[in-house]
Every structure is written in structure tokens, then in C-alpha cells.
Design an enzyme around this catalytic site. Structure first.
Site: not given
Length: 266
Positions: A153, A167
Site C-alpha cells: 500500500s 496498517y
């Protein structure tokens, strides 16, 4: 004349290749499955949700693909070995692994429990490592190389103020794993790369594309940092995936490919 110059598109040909996709019922996993299905690959789809897994399989079969499903998550060594074994049993081996499984859990650091943090790290890091380990073992035994594509990501490179410590840390770890495995497996003919998108259209993000005041406000702030001036669409991930899953990327390994409209460039 070099043969591939007669048909450069042959570099992207994955017809007949055996592809394993974990998280195949999720937004990126289902997309990856359909892209490879449409390109002619044979698929082993793994996920924990039986209903969504069946839908993903049906969508791929509608595109003409041979499909095997395995209702398992890559959350143990045994499960990962079983997923890979199913590919070997049905299609004779594994040529492509796409790791699309994972999760996010948003909370500020003093509101997040250690258990929640570790759960995200397990889903995004440990499970990626476990399935990559199982696939690499099989690919090395086959002796014909292979393609491993991990899911990163833009948050592996950039922080976020909303409570993304778990995350961001997990995706940074995926980036490190990608580079380390790229180095480790380089001489085996196995490439290891990662796709790192920013926001793209999915059931979880659909609200950001709506014509509501909240969506407009969020988009305005976000798109101020995106040179392309728009959010991502599923098709924006299809090309990078096919590149990393095919012969076209044979000289690319340990690479993080940012599908982000220039977001991380600024």
C-alpha cells in the site's frame, strides 16, 4: 530477429499458467482473479468466506477459466501447504502467487489494544510470509521459476493521522519482505514484487466516490496530493498485476510498484 519482437504482447501471456490467489473473495483478490482468468490462467482461489469465494469462482468461470477453490485462509503453515498442494493436484504446479489477503484496523495508538495490533500484523505480514514460503518451496522444486506478487500500500511508505499505526507498520514490513525475498530468490528464476495502491474503488471505499458532501470534502483534501487528480479504479491495478505476473517483469524483483496516480511522488 529476437522472437519476442515479432509479438511483444507475448511477454504478457499467462495462458495455461497455474495461479494461486489468497484473499480471492476480497476487493483486490477478486479483481486479480478475474484479470488472470480473462488472460487465460488456471486458478486456485483461496478465501475463508464460502459465499464470497463461490461468487469469485463463478465470475472467473464466466470468463472461461478453470477454477479450483480452497476455503482456507493462509493463517497457518498447514493451511498454506494445503493451498499449494491443491494447485499441484489440480494443475500440476504453481507458476503465479498473488497474495491479496489482509486487513486493516483503524484506531489511535492509545485506543488500540496489543491484540488488535498483532492481529493486523499477522494478517498482513506473517500470513504473507507463510504463503510465500510454501509457494517458493514448490516453485524451486519445479525448477522453472515463478511469480510472487504481494499486496502492499502507499501506506507502507507514508503515515496517516487517523490511527494507522498497525496498517502502516504492516505494509512497511511487506515492503521489506518483498525486497528481502527478491534478493534471496533472485537466482532461482522466482521474482517477488508488490503492488502498492492508494484508494481505489471497492465496496469498502465506494462512499468516497459518491456525490455527498462528506465524500466531496474527503476527496478534495485527498486529491490535492494526487497529481492525476482522481481516485483509482480497478482497471488501474489490472495492468500492473498482469505485468508482475508475466514474463514481461522477468528482470524486476524486490520492487514496490506504486499504483497511486503519483501520490507518493509528491
Amino acid at each position: 530477429m529476437t522472437d519476442w519482437l515479432k509479438n511483444p504482447l507475448s511477454l504478457f501471456d499467462v495462458r495455461g499458467k497455474s495461479a494461486v490467489i489468497t484473499g480471492a473473495s476480497g476487493a483486490f483478490g477478486a479483481l486479480a482473479a478475474q484479470v488472470l482468468a480473462g488472460a487465460g490462467a488456471k486458478l486456485v482461489l483461496a478465501a475463508g468466506n464460502a459465499k464470497d469465494l463461490a461468487k469469485s469462482a463463478a465470475d472467473c468461470q464466466a470468463l472461461g477459466a478453470e477454477v479450483e477453490t480452497v476455503q482456507l485462509r493462509p493463517n497457518s503453515e498447514e493451511n498454506c501447504d494445503a493451498i499449494i498442494a491443491q494447485a499441484v493436484a489440480r494443475f500440476g504446479g504453481v507458476d503465479i502467487l498473488v497474495v491479496a489477503s489482509g486487513k486493516n484496523d483503524v484506531a489511535k495508538i492509545n485506543d488500540m489494544t496489543p491484540a488488535r495490533f498483532l492481529d493486523v500484523m499477522d494478517a498482513n505480514v506473517t500470513q504473507s510470509w507463510l504463503i510465500a514460503r510454501a509457494a517458493a518451496k514448490q516453485m524451486k522444486a519445479q525448477g522453472r521459476g515463478g511469480k510472487i506478487v504481494l499486496m502492499s500500500s502507499a501506506r507502507g511508505l507514508l503515515g496517516h493521522p487517523a490511527g494507522y499505526t498497525a496498517y502502516c507498520a504492516s505494509k512497511s514490513a511487506v515492503d521489506g519482505m518483498t525486497r528481502a525475498l527478491g534478493c534471496e530468490l533472485g537466482d532461482s528464476g522466482i521474482t517477488v514484487n508488490a503492488i502498492a495502491p492508494t484508494v481505489f474503488r471497492s465496496p469498502l471505499t465506494e462512499w468516497m466516490f459518491e456525490d455527498t458532501e462528506r465524500a466531496k470534502d474527503v476527496r478534495k483534501g485527498f486529491l490535492a496530493r494526487v497529481p492525476k487528480g482522481r481516485l483509482g479504479e480497478p482497471s488501474d491495478l489490472a495492468g500492473p498485476l498482469l505485468f508482475l505476473a508475466s514474463k514481461a517483469s522477468d528482470f524486476y524483483t524486490g520492487h514496490i510498484l506504486y499504483a497511486d496516480g503519483g501520490y507518493t511522488a509528491g
